[in-house]
Write an enzyme that holds these catalytic residues in place. Structure first.
Site, PDB file in Angstrom:
ATOM      1  CD  GLU A  94      -7.582   0.967  12.149  1.00 50.75           C
ATOM      2  OE1 GLU A  94      -6.911  -0.070  12.214  1.00 50.75           O
ATOM      3  OE2 GLU A  94      -8.801   0.963  11.952  1.00 50.75           O
ATOM      4  CB  CYS A 118     -10.104   0.858  -2.764  1.00 53.45           C
ATOM      5  SG  CYS A 118      -9.184   2.268  -3.403  1.00 53.45           S
ATOM      6  CD  GLU A 162      -5.225   9.317  -1.754  1.00 57.86           C
ATOM      7  OE1 GLU A 162      -5.112   8.091  -1.760  1.00 57.86           O
ATOM      8  OE2 GLU A 162      -4.271  10.091  -2.015  1.00 57.86           O
ATOM      9  CB  SER A 193       0.524   4.977   0.468  1.00 61.12           C
ATOM     10  OG  SER A 193      -0.136   4.070  -0.385  1.00 61.12           O
ATOM     11  CG  LEU A 217      -0.629   0.250 -11.102  1.00 62.79           C
ATOM     12  CD1 LEU A 217      -1.078   1.560 -11.702  1.00 62.79           C
ATOM     13  CD2 LEU A 217       0.692  -0.203 -11.750  1.00 62.79           C
ATOM     14  CG  ASN A 292      -4.895  -8.017   5.451  1.00 65.00           C
ATOM     15  OD1 ASN A 292      -5.413  -8.946   6.053  1.00 65.00           O
ATOM     16  ND2 ASN A 292      -3.886  -7.314   5.914  1.00 65.00           N
ATOM     17  CB  CYS A 335      -6.503  -1.832   5.310  1.00 65.70           C
ATOM     18  SG  CYS A 335      -4.932  -2.323   4.618  1.00 65.70           S
TER      19      CYS A 335
END
Ligand code: SAH
Length: 344
Positions: A94, A118, A162, A193, A217, A292, A335
């Site tokens: 996406e 994560c 990533e 990022s 972070l 989110n 995300c």
């Protein structure tokens, strides 16, 4: 795809060599590169000033594929568009299109899935399926630009995946995206990022690119970071902040620390004090993101007013802070959630 050459994945130099081997005149590479990377041709047959015989030969000896649009959602609130693409092997990724006054920003994915795990992120839930090629990442941008018939001015690699775990293709992607023979986007308008792969950050620093590096972070203490980001077991906050400082020193570019505020988790005064120290050490800008909510997780965002309180406290400590504007709230948020919904 088999192991035929993917034409869109070739740099200008590589394409030149490839066409030379086919005994093509020297101007052919520039012509073809422009079809692929400026005119955003959907197929070899769109490249009307290439001889038909060459097109047939290329179809035989190489691949030229584009992403196909599986779904497109358009926000009624702010015009944000979310795209779900099908890749040549049936996988889905996406991307997001964000129209701003100063131009169009796009957010793209760098992998199918992600192996960083994560805890607050929807993209990692099914693990990593595969890396995207530079051509596939470029095509996320090309297809959105073609569908909207508008230019793209800013690119952020903040979608699924990533990017520094797909290092070679990301580097190739940046070079091709900013090539004057392609979209010719300024490196300063590109943001990558990362969740904080320290070795790759140091490697990237040596490339001396002018892109913005954003580092997720999210916590200023090792123990807290480990609770939400498994990568914190591999690299300490200390090592990460040192790598950020090194990146800034090598490139002359200020890095960004992304900090997703999670209620009751990383939002105390103690967190602010620690974050202040780290941001100062790396000369970093802090970007606050209200977490989110993702269907599969139970992290809660602090109230909107609290975001400003947190921001003001950091600013009092003379930290440069912004709050990430939330866009497309009425469509499948951020995300990896569009792909998740599809997989569910
Ligand atoms: N893997 C890269 C880029 C993709 S994620 C990285 O970790 O930076 C892009 C950003 O969105 C990261 O800062 C990530 O931590 C954040 N993010 C992921 N899921 C989120 C969520 N549910 N709420 C808020 N931010 C989220």
């Amino acid at each position: 795809m088999d192991n035929k050459t993917d034409l869109k994945n070739l740099t200008m130099e590589e394409l030149t060599a490839f066409l030379q081997d086919m005994n093509q005149p020297s101007y052919r590479a520039k012509q073809m590169y422009s079809w692929m990377h400026q005119k955003l041709a959907g197929s070899l047959d769109d490249m009307t000033n290439l001889p038909k015989a060459l097109r047939e030969q290329l179809k035989d000896q190489a691949d030229y594929t584009c992403l196909s649009m599986h779904e497109r959602q358009i926000s009624k609130i702010d015009g944000t568009q979310k795209f779900l693409w099908e890749l040549h092997d049936g996988q889905m990724v996406e991307s997001v299109w964000m129209p701003y006054h100063h131009g169009n920003s796009v957010c793209i994915s760098s992998q199918v899935g992600c192996r960083m795990g994560c805890k607050f992120c929807a993209s990692g839930i099914g693990g990593l399926v595969r890396n995207l090629s530079a051509a596939e990442m470029l095509d996320e941008i090309y297809r959105m630009s073609a569908v909207n018939n508008e230019r793209v001015s800013n690119v952020v690699v903040m979608g699924t995946g990533e990017p520094l775990d797909n290092y070679d293709q990301i580097l190739r992607f940046i070079h091709m995206l900013t090539d004057e023979n392609g979209l010719n986007i300024s490196q300063r308008n590109v943001t990558v990022s990362t969740c904080g792969l320290v070795d790759q950050i140091r490697e990237l620093a040596k490339e001396k690119l002018q892109i913005t590096l954003a580092i997720s972070l999210h916590a200023a203490f090792d123990e807290k970071r480990k609770q939400i980001m498994p990568i914190a077991y591999k690299y300490s906050v200390d090592e990460l902040v040192d790598a950020a400082a090194y990146y800034a020193e090598q490139t002359g570019r200020r890095v960004t620390f992304e900090y997703s505020l999670i209620e009751g988790n990383n939002d105390s005064d103690e967190d602010i004090a620690a974050l202040t120290k780290l941001a100062k050490r790396a000369g970093a800008h802090v970007n606050l993101i209200p977490v989110n909510p993702v269907t599969e997780t139970d992290f809660k965002a602090p109230k909107a007013a609290f975001l400003d309180v947190f921001k003001n406290k950091l600013e009092k400590n003379r930290i440069n802070v912004t709050i990430r504007r939330s866009m497309g709230r009425d469509i499948d948020g951020a995300c990896g959630q569009l792909r998740r919904k599809y997989l569910r």
